[in-house]
Design an enzyme around this catalytic site. Structure first.
Site, PDB file in Angstrom:
ATOM      1  N   GLY A   1      -7.750 -35.540  20.907  1.00 24.30           N
ATOM      2  CA  GLY A   1      -7.060 -35.860  19.661  1.00 24.30           C
ATOM      3  C   GLY A   1      -7.627 -36.987  18.831  1.00 24.30           C
ATOM      4  O   GLY A   1      -7.166 -37.218  17.711  1.00 24.30           O
TER       5      GLY A   1
ATOM      6  N   PRO B   1     -11.684 -34.549  24.684  1.00 29.17           N
ATOM      7  CA  PRO B   1     -12.034 -34.650  23.268  1.00 29.17           C
ATOM      8  C   PRO B   1     -12.681 -33.363  22.759  1.00 29.17           C
ATOM      9  O   PRO B   1     -13.423 -32.709  23.481  1.00 29.17           O
ATOM     10  CB  PRO B   1     -13.045 -35.796  23.237  1.00 29.17           C
ATOM     11  CG  PRO B   1     -13.677 -35.772  24.588  1.00 29.17           C
ATOM     12  CD  PRO B   1     -12.639 -35.270  25.546  1.00 29.17           C
ATOM     13  N   GLY B   2     -12.374 -32.994  21.543  1.00 29.62           N
ATOM     14  CA  GLY B   2     -13.047 -31.869  20.895  1.00 29.62           C
ATOM     15  C   GLY B   2     -13.725 -32.375  19.635  1.00 29.62           C
ATOM     16  O   GLY B   2     -14.915 -32.682  19.601  1.00 29.62           O
ATOM     17  N   ARG B   3     -12.908 -32.554  18.604  1.00 28.15           N
ATOM     18  CA  ARG B   3     -13.398 -32.966  17.291  1.00 28.15           C
ATOM     19  C   ARG B   3     -14.321 -34.188  17.329  1.00 28.15           C
ATOM     20  O   ARG B   3     -15.389 -34.187  16.717  1.00 28.15           O
ATOM     21  CB  ARG B   3     -12.186 -33.283  16.403  1.00 28.15           C
ATOM     22  CG  ARG B   3     -12.533 -33.598  14.960  1.00 28.15           C
ATOM     23  CD  ARG B   3     -11.300 -34.138  14.228  1.00 28.15           C
ATOM     24  NE  ARG B   3     -10.106 -33.374  14.498  1.00 28.15           N
ATOM     25  CZ  ARG B   3      -9.721 -32.296  13.812  1.00 28.15           C
ATOM     26  NH1 ARG B   3     -10.422 -31.892  12.786  1.00 28.15           N
ATOM     27  NH2 ARG B   3      -8.613 -31.642  14.154  1.00 28.15           N
TER      28      ARG B   3
ATOM     29  N   ARG C   1     -10.501 -24.963   7.358  1.00 29.90           N
ATOM     30  CA  ARG C   1      -9.757 -26.229   7.354  1.00 29.90           C
ATOM     31  C   ARG C   1      -9.215 -26.628   5.979  1.00 29.90           C
ATOM     32  O   ARG C   1      -8.066 -27.039   5.886  1.00 29.90           O
ATOM     33  CB  ARG C   1     -10.576 -27.360   7.978  1.00 29.90           C
ATOM     34  CG  ARG C   1     -10.986 -27.071   9.441  1.00 29.90           C
ATOM     35  CD  ARG C   1     -11.578 -28.279  10.149  1.00 29.90           C
ATOM     36  NE  ARG C   1     -10.597 -29.317  10.323  1.00 29.90           N
ATOM     37  CZ  ARG C   1     -10.445 -30.371   9.563  1.00 29.90           C
ATOM     38  NH1 ARG C   1     -11.286 -30.614   8.581  1.00 29.90           N
ATOM     39  NH2 ARG C   1      -9.488 -31.236   9.777  1.00 29.90           N
TER      40      ARG C   1
ATOM     41  N   TYR D   1      -5.252 -26.727   6.229  1.00 26.33           N
ATOM     42  CA  TYR D   1      -4.659 -28.065   6.355  1.00 26.33           C
ATOM     43  C   TYR D   1      -4.863 -28.914   5.110  1.00 26.33           C
ATOM     44  O   TYR D   1      -4.604 -30.112   5.144  1.00 26.33           O
ATOM     45  CB  TYR D   1      -5.312 -28.852   7.507  1.00 26.33           C
ATOM     46  CG  TYR D   1      -5.466 -28.157   8.823  1.00 26.33           C
ATOM     47  CD1 TYR D   1      -4.376 -27.634   9.507  1.00 26.33           C
ATOM     48  CD2 TYR D   1      -6.725 -28.072   9.423  1.00 26.33           C
ATOM     49  CE1 TYR D   1      -4.548 -27.024  10.739  1.00 26.33           C
ATOM     50  CE2 TYR D   1      -6.902 -27.466  10.659  1.00 26.33           C
ATOM     51  CZ  TYR D   1      -5.797 -26.946  11.311  1.00 26.33           C
ATOM     52  OH  TYR D   1      -5.970 -26.356  12.529  1.00 26.33           O
TER      53      TYR D   1
ATOM     54  N   CYS E   1     -10.496 -13.394  -2.184  1.00 30.86           N
ATOM     55  CA  CYS E   1      -9.407 -13.186  -3.135  1.00 30.86           C
ATOM     56  C   CYS E   1      -8.157 -13.945  -2.728  1.00 30.86           C
ATOM     57  O   CYS E   1      -7.129 -13.339  -2.402  1.00 30.86           O
ATOM     58  CB  CYS E   1      -9.111 -11.698  -3.243  1.00 30.86           C
ATOM     59  SG  CYS E   1     -10.621 -10.763  -3.505  1.00 30.86           S
ATOM     60  N   GLU E   2      -8.231 -15.257  -2.683  1.00 32.94           N
ATOM     61  CA  GLU E   2      -7.094 -16.124  -2.379  1.00 32.94           C
ATOM     62  C   GLU E   2      -7.305 -17.413  -3.160  1.00 32.94           C
ATOM     63  O   GLU E   2      -8.412 -17.962  -3.155  1.00 32.94           O
ATOM     64  CB  GLU E   2      -7.080 -16.524  -0.884  1.00 32.94           C
ATOM     65  CG  GLU E   2      -6.973 -15.403   0.106  1.00 32.94           C
ATOM     66  CD  GLU E   2      -5.541 -15.012   0.445  1.00 32.94           C
ATOM     67  OE1 GLU E   2      -4.601 -15.737   0.051  1.00 32.94           O
ATOM     68  OE2 GLU E   2      -5.383 -13.967   1.084  1.00 32.94           O
TER      69      GLU E   2
HETATM   70  C1  LIG Z   1      -7.147 -28.917  20.806  1.00 31.93           C
HETATM   71  C2  LIG Z   1      -6.922 -29.607  22.084  1.00 31.93           C
HETATM   72  C3  LIG Z   1      -7.763 -30.660  22.465  1.00 31.93           C
HETATM   73  C4  LIG Z   1      -8.832 -31.221  21.583  1.00 31.93           C
HETATM   74  O1  LIG Z   1      -8.318 -31.862  20.463  1.00 31.93           O
HETATM   75  P1  LIG Z   1      -9.297 -32.688  19.487  1.00 31.93           P
HETATM   76  O2  LIG Z   1      -8.393 -33.172  18.426  1.00 31.93           O
HETATM   77  O3  LIG Z   1     -10.303 -31.735  18.966  1.00 31.93           O
HETATM   78  O4  LIG Z   1      -9.902 -33.781  20.284  1.00 31.93           O
HETATM   79  C5  LIG Z   1      -7.553 -31.224  23.713  1.00 31.93           C
HETATM   80  N1  LIG Z   1      -6.572 -30.778  24.539  1.00 31.93           N
HETATM   81  C6  LIG Z   1      -5.752 -29.769  24.188  1.00 31.93           C
HETATM   82  C7  LIG Z   1      -4.694 -29.331  25.129  1.00 31.93           C
HETATM   83  C8  LIG Z   1      -5.886 -29.147  22.955  1.00 31.93           C
HETATM   84  O5  LIG Z   1      -5.054 -28.170  22.606  1.00 31.93           O
END
Ligand SMILES: *Cc1c(COP(=O)(O)O)cnc(C)c1O
Length: 416
Positions: free
Chosen positions: A241, A276-278, A314, A318, A344-345
């Site tokens: 997150g 972490p992802g983002r 995105r 969002y 077409c949006e």
């Molecule tokens: C999406 C998600 C993440 C990654 O979130 P980021 O905001 O991209 O870091 C981690 N854990 C869970 C359970 C998620 O659904």
């Protein structure tokens, strides 16, 4: 402006040591382009910042699921956070270690659970009582033990977009603290379940430190309480997150984040997992797109580009901001444009009222699109998905072919 993987040198824009224009000429547009060096450096920096806790870093596959990228991270020692059987198979295709997998998500199917158990994943992040029973019964039928954490919803406001906030009591994720205690007591008596950890994830694109601290504090208090009930928690999965700066946000640095968590953990003997992802991948990717038309009007100017909301959701989904730059330099006067796609949006836009010096056929780069870009793309309007390119120093590689029309209709048929 946010720091970007694209930099300019002697009037040309480069990614690592490849001119951006050359990539567009060679592979066409729209094209997602990633930097190998930035992916690796970001991961290494993340690990370094967390050196005191030495966590298992489980990259959230949904942020970017290309197997070449997963493979780069796996080689750096990453584990993965998956949310489907498909993502599990991707990790295996990318040569990731299934024993470093945590499996999140509220709707795990019987097949997905069976697949994960047969690969001996590190832990299921269990989101309901029904799921706990389902895992027990599948593990038993496979004559295996399944390792679990309970995902606790700490009711903390992550102060992010409502669609990506997951830790409030009315969100569909996890269970509250009281319910989690019930589930742990239940799990203790299920013979095919092994209690391993505790888990939370409160949302995405979080740019303040306090929500992380508040939820970690609640979870360690819970861990301490569980100990008094003779339930021993080995690992604490703090979720993902952490936000990035798309525009003018000032998210905590990796070290601020790590230090804050470290302080909450204190001298408890807990193995830390982080998802972490983002924050690991957003800055390592850009979307290149060419201008098809310039449409100037009385009140609005539009630059219509060859990428669309199906390539990058995105902004539409969002109202997210992405910096947009022109790769082709000239000294036309700057004007305000809405950068829009052909779909077409009305929601099909990448940026509004952007001051740019552009003309027809120019090449634009939409920045910070390495996360939740390609992985959220679709074929809406029967648009083939973009090619994906990985730049490595002065070389570039296709890591996903551009889709063709044949790919798009390959599963379809007309009645005989
Ligand atoms: C999406 C998600 C993440 C990654 O979130 P980021 O905001 O991209 O870091 C981690 N854990 C869970 C359970 C998620 O659904």
């Amino acid at each position: 402006m946010s720091k970007s993987m694209i930099y300019s040198k002697k009037g040309a824009f480069l990614i690592e040591n490849v001119p951006v224009k050359k990539l567009a000429d060679e592979y066409g547009t729209p094209a997602y382009v990633y930097s190998k060096k930035i992916i690796e450096d970001t991961f290494i920096n993340f690990k370094k910042s967390f050196i005191k806790l030495n966590p298992l870093v489980c990259f959230a596959v949904k942020a970017n699921s290309n197997i070449a990228i997963l493979n780069l991270l796996a080689k750096q020692g990453a584990g993965f956070d998956i949310v489907s059987g498909g993502e599990l198979k991707r990790v295996i295709a990318a040569k990731g270690d299934p024993k470093k997998l945590v499996f999140s998500g509220i709707g795990k199917s019987i097949e997905e659970i069976g697949l994960a158990i047969s690969h001996d994943i590190l832990a299921f992040n269990v989101e309901s009582e029904g799921e706990l029973y389902r895992i027990q019964s599948i593990a038993k039928s496979l004559n295996k033990k399944a390792a679990i954490s309970i995902r606790v919803n700490p009711n903390v406001d992550a102060k992010t977009h409502p669609y990506i906030s997951t830790g409030l009591k009315d969100n569909k994720f996890g269970v509250d603290e009281k319910k989690s205690i019930e589930l742990y007591l239940l799990a203790k008596n299920l013979d095919s379940i092994v209690i391993k950890g505790i888990d939370c994830h409160i949302g995405s694109q979080i740019t303040e430190i306090n929500p992380f601290i508040d939820s970690a504090k609640k979870l360690v208090a819970l861990i301490d309480h569980l100990k008094t009930l003779d339930i021993n928690i080995e690992h604490f999965d703090i979720g993902g997150g952490l936000g990035i700066n798309y525009k003018d946000e000032l998210p905590p640095s990796f070290s601020d984040y790590a230090d804050a968590i470290n302080q909450v953990i204190g001298n408890r003997k807990l193995k830390i997992i982080v998802e972490p992802g983002r924050s690991l991948i957003a800055k390592a990717g850009v979307l290149l797109t060419s201008i098809e038309y310039i449409k100037e009007g009385n009140s609005k100017n539009f630059a219509i580009v060859d990428a669309a909301m199906n390539d990058l959701m995105r902004p539409s989904l969002y109202d997210a901001y992405h910096e947009i730059i022109n790769i082709i330099s000239h000294n036309l006067d700057k004007k305000e444009y809405d950068i829009v796609g052909p779909v077409c949006e009305t929601g099909d836009f990448f940026g509004k009222n952007r001051l740019l010096s552009i003309k027809n056929k120019d090449l634009l780069a939409i920045l910070d699109t390495g996360a939740y870009g390609m992985s959220m793309s679709s074929n809406y309007n029967t648009r083939p998905r973009s090619v994906e390119i990985l730049v490595d120093n002065e070389k570039s590689h296709i890591i996903r072919e551009r889709e063709t029309f044949e790919h798009l209709i390959s599963g379809e048929s007309i009645l005989p």
